[in-house]
Design an enzyme around this catalytic site. Structure first.
Site, PDB file in Angstrom:
ATOM      1  N   TRP A   1      28.521 -24.319  54.715  1.00  0.00           N
ATOM      2  CA  TRP A   1      27.330 -24.076  54.816  1.00  0.00           C
ATOM      3  C   TRP A   1      27.694 -22.053  55.833  1.00  0.00           C
ATOM      4  CZ3 TRP A   1      23.108 -25.545  52.956  1.00  0.00           C
ATOM      5  CH2 TRP A   1      22.753 -26.394  52.839  1.00  0.00           C
TER       6      TRP A   1
ATOM      7  N   ASP B   1      24.567 -21.275  63.501  1.00  0.00           N
ATOM      8  CA  ASP B   1      23.248 -22.004  63.041  1.00  0.00           C
ATOM      9  C   ASP B   1      24.087 -23.709  64.081  1.00  0.00           C
ATOM     10  OD1 ASP B   1      22.648 -24.606  61.283  1.00  0.00           O
ATOM     11  OD2 ASP B   1      23.736 -23.697  59.282  1.00  0.00           O
TER      12      ASP B   1
ATOM     13  N   LYS C   1      18.425 -33.219  60.960  1.00  0.00           N
ATOM     14  CA  LYS C   1      19.384 -34.622  62.103  1.00  0.00           C
ATOM     15  C   LYS C   1      19.057 -35.401  62.647  1.00  0.00           C
ATOM     16  CE  LYS C   1      21.369 -31.394  58.499  1.00  0.00           C
ATOM     17  NZ  LYS C   1      21.193 -32.245  57.144  1.00  0.00           N
TER      18      LYS C   1
HETATM   19  C1  LIG Z   1      24.846 -26.629  59.594  1.00  0.00           C
HETATM   20  C2  LIG Z   1      23.722 -26.540  58.420  1.00  0.00           C
HETATM   21  N1  LIG Z   1      23.037 -25.424  58.220  1.00  0.00           N
HETATM   22  C3  LIG Z   1      21.914 -25.059  56.884  1.00  0.00           C
HETATM   23  C4  LIG Z   1      21.357 -26.401  56.454  1.00  0.00           C
HETATM   24  C5  LIG Z   1      20.493 -26.097  55.609  1.00  0.00           C
HETATM   25  O1  LIG Z   1      19.364 -26.304  56.090  1.00  0.00           O
HETATM   26  P1  LIG Z   1      17.328 -27.019  55.104  1.00  0.00           P
HETATM   27  O2  LIG Z   1      18.384 -27.528  54.033  1.00  0.00           O
HETATM   28  O3  LIG Z   1      16.862 -27.689  55.985  1.00  0.00           O
HETATM   29  O4  LIG Z   1      17.663 -25.713  54.254  1.00  0.00           O
HETATM   30  C6  LIG Z   1      21.887 -27.398  56.599  1.00  0.00           C
HETATM   31  C7  LIG Z   1      22.433 -28.922  55.770  1.00  0.00           C
HETATM   32  O5  LIG Z   1      22.229 -29.854  55.700  1.00  0.00           O
HETATM   33  C8  LIG Z   1      23.511 -27.339  57.327  1.00  0.00           C
HETATM   34  O6  LIG Z   1      23.691 -29.063  57.627  1.00  0.00           O
END
Ligand SMILES: Cc1ncc(COP(=O)(O)O)c(C=O)c1O
Length: 409
Positions: A115, A209, A234
């Site tokens: 990520w 994040d 989550k």
């Molecule tokens: C740590 C992390 N950041 C960002 C995201 C991306 O999130 P979204 O699917 O809401 O765009 C996720 C998705 O699983 C994630 O686990």
């Protein structure tokens, strides 16, 4: 299959408490006795306005968010934030430093999993500023190419005056998380940032994040962050709403920055649009906001973040405990080094693919769903977000013990 026969260990969207789902189902038909469903009522109604305020208050009190920070509700997920915080922080930097040319602007990225890697790629794509990789955890792994933990503090190379410093607190795919205790080996090295460093000075805008660990435990040094964001899907609700906590000085006038040469920022990506309108500039994801409010009300009723954190601590201790026994019997191996292992996403490999298949199939037969590891990592990933109860973890632990015995027999 009935819901009671299943435990959903999925990485997200993930399990939600039954009581919340039951109440939401009722509210879909008739919200607070209005005769109108929650997904049908105007976002400008006083009833919905109260929901937004209540959600904000629940987050503020449970996480201890100081008055310097605004809490915004935004659509577009964590992925949209990868673009939004870049544009907002570059606009801020332009306003603060009108004479530094774009090509000398720097954004610092700490890369500890897929990520944060993706976030850094988006920053590069948006261009305009140099992306400095503060540290790439792969370079500190034994094979030189895997995400297996938080690198040592001395490996972090921050820039002198970056427009932002980004990190991902919990890497959902790789199961790598920063340790919570300040100045421990796998913690985020806050002490290397300006204020704690010799000579002092302000900490550059710190962006974190928290998509997969939000509300699971206390956020270290929350007040020192410029932006903290998390998709709801989550720990706190359905997908659709992203919680973004932004420090006041980062709610910048992006149009004023554009006049000074910064990139124009779409209205819906500017944090100020949301802070100026109480997150009601346009139609927000009303149902997701409502369910998130119910989840956090329930959390408050069971004792708030402190109690949830202690439960989460025990859950992961129990699960890692039995997995260490499996490791001792050479049945599994951990991908992530001790100290950097996630409380939320427990990732491991079976001793071979056959054993992994057997584990997943036997688990599935017991109703344990979605334990297959992410396709980029393989193996097994068990996500034990807030809605997974300690009793459910106990069931999994007993299953793993029995599985180990069966394999040994
Ligand atoms: C740590 C992390 N950041 C960002 C995201 C991306 O999130 P979204 O699917 O809401 O765009 C996720 C998705 O699983 C994630 O686990």
């Amino acid at each position: 299959m009935d819901r009671t026969q299943v435990i959903n260990f999925g990485p997200g969207p993930s399990a939600l408490p039954d009581s919340v789902l039951e109440e939401s189902a009722k509210a879909l038909l008739n919200f607070q006795g209005t005769g109108i469903g929650i997904s049908e009522i105007s976002h400008r109604s006083k009833e919905f306005g109260a929901v937004v305020k209540r959600l904000e208050q629940l987050i503020r009190t449970q996480l201890d968010v100081p008055p310097t920070h605004h809490i915004l509700f935004i659509q577009g997920g964590g992925t949209q934030q990868f673009s939004s915080f870049v544009l907002n922080m570059l606009a801020r930097y332009r306003l603060l430093h009108p004479n530094i040319p774009d090509e000398e602007h720097v954004m610092d990225y700490v890369v500890t999993g897929s990520w944060s890697k993706k976030a850094a790629e988006e920053a590069r794509r948006l261009g305009g500023a140099h992306v400095n990789i503060v540290v790439d955890a792969r370079e500190h792994s034994s094979d030189g190419k895997s995400f297996t933990g938080i690198p040592p503090h001395e490996a972090f190379k921050f820039s002198a005056d970056p427009a932002l410093i980004y990190y991902c607190e919990n890497e959902t795919v790789h199961g790598v998380q920063f340790a919570q205790e300040d100045r421990t080996p796998s913690s985020f090295p806050f002490h290397l940032l300006a204020r704690d460093a010799p000579g002092g000075g302000a900490i550059p805008p710190l962006v974190a994040d928290y998509s997969s660990s939000f509300m699971s435990r206390k956020i270290p040094r929350l007040a020192d962050h410029a932006v903290i964001f998390a998709g709801a899907q989550k720990n706190i609700g359905p997908s659709g709403v992203t919680i973004v906590i932004v420090r006041e000085d980062c709610l910048v006038d992006v149009d004023a920055a554009a006049k000074m040469g910064a990139a124009p920022v779409p209205k819906m990506l500017a944090y100020k649009t949301y802070s100026d309108s109480g997150s009601l500039y346009n139609t927000p994801p009303t149902f997701a906001i409502y369910v998130a409010m119910l989840v956090l009300e329930r959390m408050e009723n069971v004792g708030g973040l402190k109690v949830v954190e202690e439960t989460n601590r025990r859950k992961q201790e129990k699960l890692y405990g039995v997995l260490k026994e499996s490791e001792g019997k050479n049945l599994i191996r951990f991908n992530v080094k001790d100290g950097s292992r996630s409380w939320m996403n427990v990732v491991f490999r079976g001793k071979d693919e056959e054993l992994e298949k057997q584990f997943l199939a036997s688990g599935e037969a017991q109703g344990f769903k979605s334990m297959k590891g992410h396709r980029s990592v393989g193996g097994i990933r068990v996500s034990i977000y807030n809605a997974i109860t300690e009793e459910q973890v106990d069931k999994l632990v007993s299953f793993i013990k029995e599985f180990n015995e069966k394999i040994a027999a």
